[in-house]
Design an enzyme around this catalytic site. Structure first.
Site, PDB file in Angstrom:
ATOM      1  N   LYS A 176       0.832  -1.209   0.000  1.00 19.87           N
ATOM      2  CA  LYS A 176       0.000   0.000   0.000  1.00 19.87           C
ATOM      3  C   LYS A 176       0.862   1.252   0.000  1.00 19.87           C
ATOM      4  O   LYS A 176       1.729   1.423   0.844  1.00 19.87           O
ATOM      5  CB  LYS A 176      -0.929   0.046   1.220  1.00 19.87           C
ATOM      6  CG  LYS A 176      -1.972   1.159   1.059  1.00 19.87           C
ATOM      7  CD  LYS A 176      -2.730   1.483   2.317  1.00 19.87           C
ATOM      8  CE  LYS A 176      -2.104   2.561   3.159  1.00 19.87           C
ATOM      9  NZ  LYS A 176      -1.986   3.882   2.512  1.00 19.87           N
ATOM     10  N   GLY A 228       6.581   3.171   9.265  1.00 21.74           N
ATOM     11  CA  GLY A 228       5.776   4.360   9.534  1.00 21.74           C
ATOM     12  C   GLY A 228       5.948   4.791  10.977  1.00 21.74           C
ATOM     13  O   GLY A 228       6.995   4.544  11.583  1.00 21.74           O
ATOM     14  N   THR A 232       0.892   4.324  14.536  1.00 24.35           N
ATOM     15  CA  THR A 232       0.305   3.409  13.547  1.00 24.35           C
ATOM     16  C   THR A 232       0.842   1.992  13.754  1.00 24.35           C
ATOM     17  O   THR A 232       0.092   1.016  13.626  1.00 24.35           O
ATOM     18  CB  THR A 232       0.588   3.889  12.110  1.00 24.35           C
ATOM     19  OG1 THR A 232       0.199   5.251  12.000  1.00 24.35           O
ATOM     20  CG2 THR A 232      -0.179   3.073  11.089  1.00 24.35           C
ATOM     21  N   GLY A 233       2.114   1.883  14.090  1.00 25.12           N
ATOM     22  CA  GLY A 233       2.677   0.558  14.375  1.00 25.12           C
ATOM     23  C   GLY A 233       1.920  -0.121  15.506  1.00 25.12           C
ATOM     24  O   GLY A 233       1.616  -1.318  15.452  1.00 25.12           O
ATOM     25  N   GLU A 251       9.220  -0.867  11.265  1.00 28.37           N
ATOM     26  CA  GLU A 251      10.316   0.114  11.218  1.00 28.37           C
ATOM     27  C   GLU A 251       9.688   1.460  11.514  1.00 28.37           C
ATOM     28  O   GLU A 251       8.943   2.001  10.686  1.00 28.37           O
ATOM     29  CB  GLU A 251      10.973   0.127   9.828  1.00 28.37           C
ATOM     30  CG  GLU A 251      11.856  -1.062   9.531  1.00 28.37           C
ATOM     31  CD  GLU A 251      13.182  -1.047  10.283  1.00 28.37           C
ATOM     32  OE1 GLU A 251      13.472  -0.056  10.991  1.00 28.37           O
ATOM     33  OE2 GLU A 251      13.926  -2.026  10.172  1.00 28.37           O
ATOM     34  N   CYS A 286      13.355   9.025   9.119  1.00 28.89           N
ATOM     35  CA  CYS A 286      13.374   8.377  10.444  1.00 28.89           C
ATOM     36  C   CYS A 286      14.751   8.482  11.067  1.00 28.89           C
ATOM     37  O   CYS A 286      14.902   8.531  12.267  1.00 28.89           O
ATOM     38  CB  CYS A 286      12.956   6.927  10.306  1.00 28.89           C
ATOM     39  SG  CYS A 286      14.016   6.012   9.169  1.00 28.89           S
ATOM     40  N   GLU A 387       9.435  13.103  18.243  1.00 30.51           N
ATOM     41  CA  GLU A 387       9.829  13.165  16.833  1.00 30.51           C
ATOM     42  C   GLU A 387       9.052  14.286  16.142  1.00 30.51           C
ATOM     43  O   GLU A 387       7.823  14.279  16.170  1.00 30.51           O
ATOM     44  CB  GLU A 387       9.532  11.824  16.141  1.00 30.51           C
ATOM     45  CG  GLU A 387      10.037  11.770  14.713  1.00 30.51           C
ATOM     46  CD  GLU A 387       9.683  10.462  14.011  1.00 30.51           C
ATOM     47  OE1 GLU A 387       8.564   9.956  14.200  1.00 30.51           O
ATOM     48  OE2 GLU A 387      10.530   9.967  13.249  1.00 30.51           O
TER      49      GLU A 387
END
Ligand code: NAP
Length: 483
Positions: A176, A228, A232-233, A251, A286, A387
């Site tokens: 996606k 991401g 969301t992880g 990741e 990242c 972040e």
């Protein structure tokens, strides 16, 4: 009105298709705020179609030898290199990353695929002398259909690189694209169509909570690779756990320290700190070293050098080869970045440069933020811990070695760290005690294919860019031949 990049279809079962509902999502040029393309908004029914196509193609793909699969992957890498001129202007316009820097995404994607193609023969099992009479061995077998979900910052690089390990291991893939920068997914689809058997790769577009979630929850998708953000992880872990036992690799984000000891060369640190921020991608990486931790003895000299260098960065149209930095990726992300700048000021950090929209007519529209540097940041400030994923560098001052080590480790993240010193004992001690998956000594930013990339703590689960990644797309089986 015709859009510059038009309607870009999904690639499913070897065909380019729209969503069954006929729904579309706009893709916006972050430099101008103009809609410049559209992609289908996949529903769970579309995801099911993609997964079924992948499942149908997978057995034949897995039946090929590793040499056949490796040769096809090398052909894919060659096509990625050959189509660089087609993809780079589109990717620059859709992400805001500068075209001058994007050549590296092509090199990395193709190199990554070549590396995995070369590792195919390592997909081997073991013979185990468990008894004296019988034969005991292990097999490595693919999962079947792998779901891969990628973020907005390097969509073409991630689409290419993240196909490599699952495919080489004999899986088929449903990938996606991110909804803010989805257009290059269709170019990857065209490349795959020309090289790979239909259905082996399927590239879909659609909103994360709908299309992404449908991939995660699909019963035929037992292995998911996600790149991401941490929230969301965590959501993906929850969704996966609600429907079955799934194998995940994650990741995720980082708040990476670059630590300069008193013996470090101030000029070299200045250069490394500016390079490590990846301003060519507006800091949206990242691995950006967004926390610079300077020993008090070199603080003033390095800070003034950084302010000078960062202030000279040339913002401009990402498609202009002379531009050194473009806009941030989307309206939502602009809100986040500018909010974090406001938080930094409110928390008492010293704004040294940037922090605002650049002046001039050409920046009146678009998601532009001047490259920003805060000094006097402390670890109790949000810009010291969280972040930003934007062009915002936080500089912290320290005095004692144990103090800086504690500061470096005092976040939820554990992705990368840089240590600058010529003292081998200091360097090795820090490398051992930093809670990150990667440490650079007198370096920063670069990935070295084959050595592995992974986050500790909330920065991730699993390891990529190495043999371990390839093997993680297999499941092993013990076989006992009773003689
Ligand atoms: P994100 O918001 O987490 O989105 C990443 C992907 O997940 C997108 O394709 C998104 O779709 C999809 N998604 C969103 N919600 C989902 C759900 N409920 N189920 C399944 N998929 C879902 O991250 P981002 O803002 O695009 O990227 C920035 C983050 O990625 C940063 O934290 C950065 O550090 C991290 N990152 C990590 C690495 C690494 O290697 N460690 C590399 C690059 C980036 P939509 O786009 O449709 O929302």
């Amino acid at each position: 009105m015709s859009l510059e990049f038009g309607d870009r279809l999904m690639f499913v079962g070897g065909e380019f298709v729209a969503a069954e509902t006929g729904e579309w999502m706009d893709s916006v040029n972050p430099a101008t705020e103009e809609v410049h393309g559209r992609v289908p908004a996949a529903s769970p029914a579309d995801i099911d179609r993609a997964v079924q196509a992948a499942a149908a193609a997978q057995p034949e793909w897995a039946a090929k030898s590793v040499f056949e699969r490796g040769n096809l992957l090398r052909a894919l890498a060659a096509q990625i290199r050959a189509r660089a001129d087609q993809v780079l202007p589109l990717e620059a316009a859709d992400t805001g990353n500068t075209i001058a820097s994007l050549g590296n995404d092509i090199t990395l994607a193709a190199g990554y695929i070549d590396m995995m193609a070369g590792l195919g023969i390592e997909l081997k099992g073991e013979t185990v002398p468990a008894t004296g009479q019988n034969i005991h061995f292990t097999l490595r077998q693919p999962y079947g259909v792998v779901g891969r979900i990628v973020p907005f910052n390097h969509p073409f690089l991630f689409a290419g690189a993240h196909l490599a390990a699952p495919l080489m291991a004999g899986n088929s893939v449903v990938l996606k694209s991110p909804d803010q920068s989805p257009l290059s997914g269709s170019v990857m689809g065209e490349i795959c169509r020309d090289v790979l058997p239909p259905g082996v790769i399927n590239i879909v577009s659609g909103q994360g909570p709908v299309a992404g979630d449908a991939i995660v929850r699909h019963p035929l998708v037992q292995r998911i690779g996600f790149t991401g953000s941490v929230p969301t992880g965590m959501r993906i872990q929850r969704s996966a756990a609600e429907v079955g036992i799934k194998h995940l690799s994650l990741e995720l984000g980082g708040k990476n320290p670059l630590i300069a000891f008193p013996d470090a060369d101030p000029a070299a640190i200045t250069k490394a700190a500016v390079a490590g921020m990846n301003f060519a991608w507006s800091g949206q990486s990242c691995g950006s070293t967004s926390r610079l931790m300077l020993h008090e003895s070199i603080y003033d000299e390095v800070v003034s050098g950084i302010v000078e260098h960062v202030g000279a960065i040339k913002l401009g149209d990402p498609r202009d080869p002379a531009s050194e930095m473009g806009p941030v990726n989307s309206a939502g992300h602009y809100q986040h970045v500018t909010n974090m700048i406001a938080v930094g000021k409110a928390d008492g950090a010293t704004l040294l440069t940037g922090g605002e929209r650049p002046a001039g007519e050409s920046f009146a529209k678009g998601y532009w933020v001047r490259p920003t540097v805060f000094g006097d940041v402390t670890m109790d400030m949000r810009i010291g811990r969280e972040e930003v994923f934007g062009p915002v560098l936080s500089i912290l001052k320290w005095r004692e070695r144990d103090e800086v080590l504690a500061m470096a480790n005092a976040t939820e993240f554990g992705l990368t760290a840089g240590v600058w010193t010529n003292d081998i004992g200091t360097a090795m001690g820090m490398a051992r005690e930093l809670e990150t998956g990667l440490v650079w000594i007198n370096g920063g930013g670069r990935h070295f294919l084959g050595t592995g990339f992974s986050g500790w703590k909330n920065s991730g689960l699993g390891r990529e860019e190495c043999l371990e990644e390839l093997l993680s797309y297999t499941q092993s089986k013990s076989v006992h031949i009773m003689l």
